[in-house]
Write a protein that holds these residues in place. Structure first.
Motif, PDB file in Angstrom:
ATOM      1  N   THR A   1      -6.567   4.664   7.529  1.00 26.20           N
ATOM      2  CA  THR A   1      -7.453   4.205   6.460  1.00 26.20           C
ATOM      3  C   THR A   1      -6.790   3.022   5.774  1.00 26.20           C
ATOM      4  O   THR A   1      -5.561   2.901   5.761  1.00 26.20           O
ATOM      5  CB  THR A   1      -7.750   5.309   5.432  1.00 26.20           C
ATOM      6  OG1 THR A   1      -6.526   5.751   4.847  1.00 26.20           O
ATOM      7  CG2 THR A   1      -8.477   6.475   6.065  1.00 26.20           C
ATOM      8  N   ARG A   2      -7.623   2.179   5.211  1.00 21.21           N
ATOM      9  CA  ARG A   2      -7.136   0.972   4.542  1.00 21.21           C
ATOM     10  C   ARG A   2      -7.640   0.982   3.106  1.00 21.21           C
ATOM     11  O   ARG A   2      -8.818   1.223   2.851  1.00 21.21           O
ATOM     12  CB  ARG A   2      -7.645  -0.256   5.278  1.00 21.21           C
ATOM     13  CG  ARG A   2      -7.264  -1.547   4.621  1.00 21.21           C
ATOM     14  CD  ARG A   2      -7.807  -2.764   5.299  1.00 21.21           C
ATOM     15  NE  ARG A   2      -8.759  -2.514   6.372  1.00 21.21           N
ATOM     16  CZ  ARG A   2      -9.168  -3.443   7.217  1.00 21.21           C
ATOM     17  NH1 ARG A   2      -8.701  -4.646   7.140  1.00 21.21           N
ATOM     18  NH2 ARG A   2     -10.059  -3.158   8.137  1.00 21.21           N
ATOM     19  N   GLU A   3      -6.727   0.712   2.193  1.00 18.12           N
ATOM     20  CA  GLU A   3      -7.079   0.610   0.770  1.00 18.12           C
ATOM     21  C   GLU A   3      -6.675  -0.776   0.297  1.00 18.12           C
ATOM     22  O   GLU A   3      -5.561  -1.227   0.562  1.00 18.12           O
ATOM     23  CB  GLU A   3      -6.330   1.678  -0.026  1.00 18.12           C
ATOM     24  CG  GLU A   3      -6.503   1.569  -1.519  1.00 18.12           C
ATOM     25  CD  GLU A   3      -5.545   2.481  -2.281  1.00 18.12           C
ATOM     26  OE1 GLU A   3      -5.608   2.461  -3.522  1.00 18.12           O
ATOM     27  OE2 GLU A   3      -4.730   3.173  -1.654  1.00 18.12           O
ATOM     28  N   ARG A   4      -7.592  -1.424  -0.381  1.00 17.34           N
ATOM     29  CA  ARG A   4      -7.301  -2.752  -0.922  1.00 17.34           C
ATOM     30  C   ARG A   4      -6.501  -2.581  -2.213  1.00 17.34           C
ATOM     31  O   ARG A   4      -6.917  -1.864  -3.126  1.00 17.34           O
ATOM     32  CB  ARG A   4      -8.619  -3.469  -1.177  1.00 17.34           C
ATOM     33  CG  ARG A   4      -8.500  -4.922  -1.349  1.00 17.34           C
ATOM     34  CD  ARG A   4      -8.330  -5.595  -0.012  1.00 17.34           C
ATOM     35  NE  ARG A   4      -8.348  -7.021  -0.247  1.00 17.34           N
ATOM     36  CZ  ARG A   4      -7.756  -7.898   0.526  1.00 17.34           C
ATOM     37  NH1 ARG A   4      -7.129  -7.517   1.597  1.00 17.34           N
ATOM     38  NH2 ARG A   4      -7.803  -9.161   0.255  1.00 17.34           N
ATOM     39  N   VAL A   5      -5.347  -3.233  -2.293  1.00 17.72           N
ATOM     40  CA  VAL A   5      -4.501  -3.197  -3.484  1.00 17.72           C
ATOM     41  C   VAL A   5      -4.235  -4.653  -3.868  1.00 17.72           C
ATOM     42  O   VAL A   5      -3.383  -5.315  -3.268  1.00 17.72           O
ATOM     43  CB  VAL A   5      -3.174  -2.444  -3.225  1.00 17.72           C
ATOM     44  CG1 VAL A   5      -2.308  -2.444  -4.474  1.00 17.72           C
ATOM     45  CG2 VAL A   5      -3.441  -1.033  -2.744  1.00 17.72           C
TER      46      VAL A   5
ATOM     47  N   ASN B   1      -3.455  -5.089   1.610  1.00 18.30           N
ATOM     48  CA  ASN B   1      -3.956  -3.809   2.102  1.00 18.30           C
ATOM     49  C   ASN B   1      -2.822  -2.800   2.142  1.00 18.30           C
ATOM     50  O   ASN B   1      -1.677  -3.153   2.415  1.00 18.30           O
ATOM     51  CB  ASN B   1      -4.523  -3.955   3.524  1.00 18.30           C
ATOM     52  CG  ASN B   1      -5.797  -4.754   3.554  1.00 18.30           C
ATOM     53  OD1 ASN B   1      -6.645  -4.606   2.682  1.00 18.30           O
ATOM     54  ND2 ASN B   1      -5.943  -5.604   4.547  1.00 18.30           N
ATOM     55  N   ARG B   2      -3.161  -1.562   1.878  1.00 16.05           N
ATOM     56  CA  ARG B   2      -2.228  -0.450   2.044  1.00 16.05           C
ATOM     57  C   ARG B   2      -2.871   0.501   3.042  1.00 16.05           C
ATOM     58  O   ARG B   2      -4.036   0.859   2.903  1.00 16.05           O
ATOM     59  CB  ARG B   2      -1.957   0.270   0.726  1.00 16.05           C
ATOM     60  CG  ARG B   2      -1.073   1.510   0.919  1.00 16.05           C
ATOM     61  CD  ARG B   2      -0.620   2.106  -0.385  1.00 16.05           C
ATOM     62  NE  ARG B   2       0.281   1.155  -1.028  1.00 16.05           N
ATOM     63  CZ  ARG B   2       0.265   0.869  -2.330  1.00 16.05           C
ATOM     64  NH1 ARG B   2      -0.594   1.455  -3.129  1.00 16.05           N
ATOM     65  NH2 ARG B   2       1.117   0.004  -2.831  1.00 16.05           N
ATOM     66  N   TYR B   3      -2.096   0.876   4.052  1.00 18.58           N
ATOM     67  CA  TYR B   3      -2.606   1.710   5.134  1.00 18.58           C
ATOM     68  C   TYR B   3      -2.081   3.127   5.001  1.00 18.58           C
ATOM     69  O   TYR B   3      -0.958   3.345   4.546  1.00 18.58           O
ATOM     70  CB  TYR B   3      -2.195   1.123   6.489  1.00 18.58           C
ATOM     71  CG  TYR B   3      -2.781  -0.248   6.702  1.00 18.58           C
ATOM     72  CD1 TYR B   3      -4.043  -0.409   7.249  1.00 18.58           C
ATOM     73  CD2 TYR B   3      -2.081  -1.388   6.329  1.00 18.58           C
ATOM     74  CE1 TYR B   3      -4.599  -1.664   7.420  1.00 18.58           C
ATOM     75  CE2 TYR B   3      -2.626  -2.654   6.501  1.00 18.58           C
ATOM     76  CZ  TYR B   3      -3.883  -2.784   7.042  1.00 18.58           C
ATOM     77  OH  TYR B   3      -4.434  -4.021   7.215  1.00 18.58           O
TER      78      TYR B   3
END
Length: 115
Positions: free
Chosen positions: A54-58, A62-64
């Motif tokens: 999963t990828r989270e925009r920070v 991106n943080r995976y």
């Protein structure tokens, strides 16, 4: 890699790289794995669409996150969760430490010469 093959696919290498450094830029992952940034992008898309990543925009980055509870995809390893493989890799000490004690000259660490 004298003859060009490894036991782990590029998908596995990318998964390990992002599991160990979730904030890595894909360009950094590409350099670590030894493939192009475009190849990493395609692999990340595969891993995301399959639910393994999963990828989270920070901010602008991106943080995976790896779904370590999911099993390997091939029937031969289907009973093994990805997390077990990652733990094996994370527990490794690289480069290998030199062997000390009475067996030191009989079994030097790879790339090191005995004293």
């Amino acid at each position: 890699m004298a003859n060009g093959w490894t036991f782990v696919s590029n998908h596995g290498h990318v998964l390990v790289a992002l599991a160990t450094d979730p904030d890595a830029l894909l360009r950094e992952v590409a350099a670590r794995v030894g493939i192009t940034e475009r190849a990493v992008q395609l692999i990340v898309a595969d891993l995301e669409s399959s639910g393994y990543l999963t990828r989270e925009r920070v901010g602008r980055r991106n943080r995976y996150a790896v779904r370590e509870d999911l099993p390997f995809r091939h029937p031969l390893e289907a009973g093994v969760p990805v997390g077990a493989f990652l733990e094996l890799v994370r527990g490794s000490v690289w480069p290998p430490l030199p062997v000390t004690g009475p067996d030191a000259t009989a079994h030097p660490a790879p790339g090191r010469t005995p004293p």
